[in-house]
Design a protein around this motif. Sequence first.
Motif: not given
Length: 209
Positions: A87-108
């Motif tokens: 569960y912790r591994r999945r949440k960490e991966e989801e958090f990294r994905e959210i951060q990556r897409f959040a940065n993508g939205e900012l750059l867009l």
Amino acid sequence: MMRKKIPITHNDETDADETADETVHGFDSELRSTAEPPDAEDGANSNPTSGAQDYITALQADLEDARTKAEDADKRVLYVQAEFQNYRRRKEEEFREIQRFANGELLLGVLPIVDSFERALAAAEQTRNIEALLTGLSGTLKQLQSFLQKAGVKPIDALGKEFDPKYHEAIGHTESDEYPPHTVAEEVQRGYLMQDRVLRPALVKVTED
């Protein structure tokens, strides 16, 4: 002719009585032996041993049951630990994905501002018109400020305010007749807040006391 008297002795009577007593005593002994249970002493000694063996067997059964329950509990603990790690591994991966897409939205959101800069510079190179360049840059700056405002970023109002280390970072002192002591008299670099938290403090010069 005179008859001779023969004396009678009591030996036969005594023997008869003794024989009768022996018969009676023998009969009583036989009755007693018949009434008493056989091997009574052996049976009394064997019962405690059988009870102790049953008790030991019951204890062994309880011990085996407790051991089985303990093993099952250990297995459940290991299972829960493994599930928590997954569960912790999945949440960490989801958090990294959210951060990556959040940065993508900012750059867009920044890309249109970059396009405006490029168009303003291209127009200035073609026309050699400074006023057109300034107009283009001014419009691009407003576009950038609007973008920052939508993102929750706003500038810190520092000039003329009392120095506050929470929002200001003093890089020097200056003399001023316009502002009282311990006041921001010059803003060297603008500071910004993001959702009411300091994103970057303002670099300022403060009037002396």
